[in-house]
Every structure is written in structure tokens, then in C-alpha cells.
Design an enzyme around this catalytic site. Structure first.
Site, PDB file in Angstrom:
ATOM      1  N   SER A 101       0.494  -1.135   0.311  1.00  0.00           N
ATOM      2  CA  SER A 101      -0.581  -0.161   0.407  1.00  0.00           C
ATOM      3  C   SER A 101       0.839   1.238  -0.031  1.00  0.00           C
ATOM      4  O   SER A 101       0.034   2.413  -0.103  1.00  0.00           O
ATOM      5  CB  SER A 101      -0.812   0.223   0.799  1.00  0.00           C
ATOM      6  OG  SER A 101      -2.061  -1.124   1.447  1.00  0.00           O
ATOM      7  N   ARG A 121       3.068   6.779   5.362  1.00  0.00           N
ATOM      8  CA  ARG A 121       1.661   5.404   4.762  1.00  0.00           C
ATOM      9  C   ARG A 121       2.110   4.251   4.785  1.00  0.00           C
ATOM     10  O   ARG A 121       3.422   4.331   4.614  1.00  0.00           O
ATOM     11  CB  ARG A 121       1.975   5.870   3.059  1.00  0.00           C
ATOM     12  CG  ARG A 121       0.918   5.018   2.216  1.00  0.00           C
ATOM     13  CD  ARG A 121      -0.233   5.162   1.978  1.00  0.00           C
ATOM     14  NE  ARG A 121      -1.146   5.315   3.116  1.00  0.00           N
ATOM     15  CZ  ARG A 121      -1.860   4.158   3.230  1.00  0.00           C
ATOM     16  NH1 ARG A 121      -1.328   2.917   2.931  1.00  0.00           N
ATOM     17  NH2 ARG A 121      -2.836   5.056   4.837  1.00  0.00           N
ATOM     18  N   SER A 122       1.966   3.158   5.245  1.00  0.00           N
ATOM     19  CA  SER A 122       1.981   1.631   5.115  1.00  0.00           C
ATOM     20  C   SER A 122       2.087   1.050   4.606  1.00  0.00           C
ATOM     21  O   SER A 122       0.649   1.238   3.462  1.00  0.00           O
ATOM     22  CB  SER A 122       1.841   1.497   6.883  1.00  0.00           C
ATOM     23  OG  SER A 122       0.013   1.093   7.081  1.00  0.00           O
ATOM     24  N   GLY A 123       1.883  -0.288   4.336  1.00  0.00           N
ATOM     25  CA  GLY A 123       1.643  -1.053   3.943  1.00  0.00           C
ATOM     26  C   GLY A 123       2.033  -3.052   3.864  1.00  0.00           C
ATOM     27  O   GLY A 123       2.820  -3.029   4.833  1.00  0.00           O
TER      28      GLY A 123
END
Length: 288
Positions: free
Chosen positions: A65, A229-231
Site C-alpha cells: 500500500s 503510509r504503510s503497507g
């Protein structure tokens, strides 16, 4: 926020950090790699002086993501070019829902603006919202073409949610390198790829992220700010890209990617926290 914007036109030449400065960080990352039987990539870019350090910075890792920042930046760019109206609406159909869509699943049968879809994408990581954005900007190819246009020759997007999160070893699709994405974030937030107004909007979406409280935010030094922002994906993929800064510290761009591990999500999260803490200690120890 003002301090971050003060550097909006600053993209210094990259200067490699001395190995001794990040020696402890490297030792910590290597120890975590061994303990989790994982592959880890890290990059750190100081926007004030261009000082750069990485560990496996040129290796490929699943984007997961973290691509969403780039997709929404592409929407903002296209809006500047008059190619898309961010206030235009898209009807939400039940057939379009994909896994993990906490915002959009409650709005089936309604309409959502592209701007609101980006807000949902960036703050909750809503996957259906992300697909709405991808559809508006020319799909994965449109995102990849945008990356090439701004000088990123490595990062690529090939599929939509949720398939892009597969994370299979050796698959080049939907991958980046820690070094490449750090450079891209530098261009998007501090370069000329976007107007200052849209840089602020992209930054605001990252600052208001609601799903990363247990990652870098949990060890952020007192008085510091973060936009991130992570994923997460298959085969142990876990990632975060972030910009951190304080009143006395220019923005630092950090990217951390994990892959090919059987570690639990909690263990992967803990790895990111430990690596982040080690990186932050490099900068806070300088001011002691």
C-alpha cells in the site's frame, strides 16, 4: 507544518552518510533480519544536506500500500494539468468492492468525489478507494508512466488492489527499492513535480494517516512530526514510507521494507518500530 513547507523547493545533491554514523542502525537491521529470517531494506534521506544511507537500498521489495501515495500524487498532478477534476464523482457499486474497504463498503449506492477517495485511501488504506483513484489516473500503467516522468526508473505498478499485494519472491511486478521510493517522495513533497498547494494536500493526507499508530509513530521523538503510509502483503511483506521532522530538524525521509519472512504481523510491526527507533536515535543523539 511550516517547517516542512520551508523545504518545499529544496532537493539537495545526495551525499552518502559516513558508515560510522549509521553503524548501530545497520547492526540492528542485520540482527532483525536474522531473528525473523527476513529480507529487509531501509533508506534514510536527510533533506537538509542530502545525506543518504541505506541497507539493501537497491533491492526490490513489494510496494504493497505504499503505492497509494504515488497514485494520489498522480491524481493531484493530473488535476493541475486539467486532465481530471478531483471534485468529480464516481458511483460506488457493490461489485467493485474488494477486501479491506472500511470507508467505501459503507457507501455502496452513493457517489464519492475523487478527492474524498484519496482521503480514504491515504488515511485508512481503503483498497476500493485506491482502485477508484487508479481508474481515474490511467490505471497501474498511468502511475508507472508518472514515475518515469519524474525520474523514478525502478518503482513500478502493474496490478490493482488486492492482487498487487501478492509479494511473490522474484516477481518484479508492483515493486520498488527503498532508495528509489525515498527519492520519489523527496520529489513529490519537496520538488517541482507538484504545486505547493498540492504538496501541502499530499502531506496532510499522510499526516492524518489513521492506521500507523503502532509503527514509527509509537517511537517518534517528543516534539517531532510525521507523515506516513504503510503497507502489507503476502510472503511476509510489510512496509512503511515516512517523512519526519521537528522545529530544529529538517525533514528526513525514511523507507523500511520487509519481505520473505514467516514472521507474524506483530513481529513485523515490532521490527519496523525497532528500526525506526534506531534511526531516530541517530538524529536525537546529535542534539543531546
Amino acid at each position: 507544518m511550516k517547517f516542512l513547507l520551508a523545504f518545499s523547493l529544496l532537493i539537495p545533491s545526495v551525499v552518502f552518510a559516513s558508515s560510522s554514523k549509521f553503524q548501530q542502525v545497520e547492526q540492528d537491521v542485520k540482527a532483525i533480519e536474522v531473528s525473523l529470517s527476513a529480507r529487509i531494506g531501509v533508506s534514510v534521506l536527510d533533506t537538509q544536506n542530502g545525506e543518504y544511507w541505506d541497507y539493501n537500498g537497491n533491492q526490490r521489495f513489494p510496494l504493497t500500500s505504499t503505492f497509494k501515495t504515488i497514485a494520489c500524487a498522480k491524481l493531484l498532478y493530473d488535476a493541475e494539468q486539467g486532465k481530471v477534476n478531483p471534485n468529480s464523482t464516481v458511483e460506488i457499486k457493490k461489485a467493485d468492492l474488494v477486501t479491506y474497504s472500511p470507508v467505501i463498503e459503507k457507501q455502496v449506492g452513493q457517489a464519492i468525489t475523487l478527492d474524498d477517495a484519496c482521503f480514504a485511501t491515504m488515511t485508512t488504506s481503503d483498497n476500493t478507494a485506491a482502485n477508484i483513484i487508479l481508474s481515474a489516473v490511467g490505471g497501474p500503467k498511468g502511475v508507472t508512466d508518472f514515475l518515469r516522468q519524474i525520474g523514478d526508473k525502478e518503482t513500478r505498478l502493474d496490478r490493482i488492489e488486492p492482487d498487487l499485494n501478492e509479494g511473490k519472491l522474484g516477481d518484479l511486478r508492483d515493486t520498488t527499492t527503498p532508495k528509489a521510493i525515498a527519492s520519489t517522495l523527496n520529489k513529490l513533497l519537496f520538488g517541482s513535480a507538484l504545486s505547493e498547494m498540492n504538496q501541502k494536500k499530499l502531506e496532510s493526507w499522510m499526516v492524518n494517516n489513521q492506521v500507523t499508530g503502532n509503527l514509527l509513530r509509537s517511537v517518534l521523538p517528543a516534539g517531532w512530526n510525521i507523515a506516513d503510509r504503510s503497507g502489507a502483503g503476502g510472503f511476509g511483506a510489510r512496509s512503511i514510507t515516512a517523512v519526519v521532522w521537528s522545529e530544529h530538524q529538517a525533514p528526513i525521509i525514511v523507507s523500511i521494507y520487509l519481505a520473505q519472512t514467516q514472521a507474524s504481523m506483530a513481529e513485523r510491526n515490532d521490527a519496523i518500530v525497532k528500526i525506526g527507533h534506531s534511526i531516530f536515535d541517530v538524529y536525537t543523539s546529535q542534539s543531546r
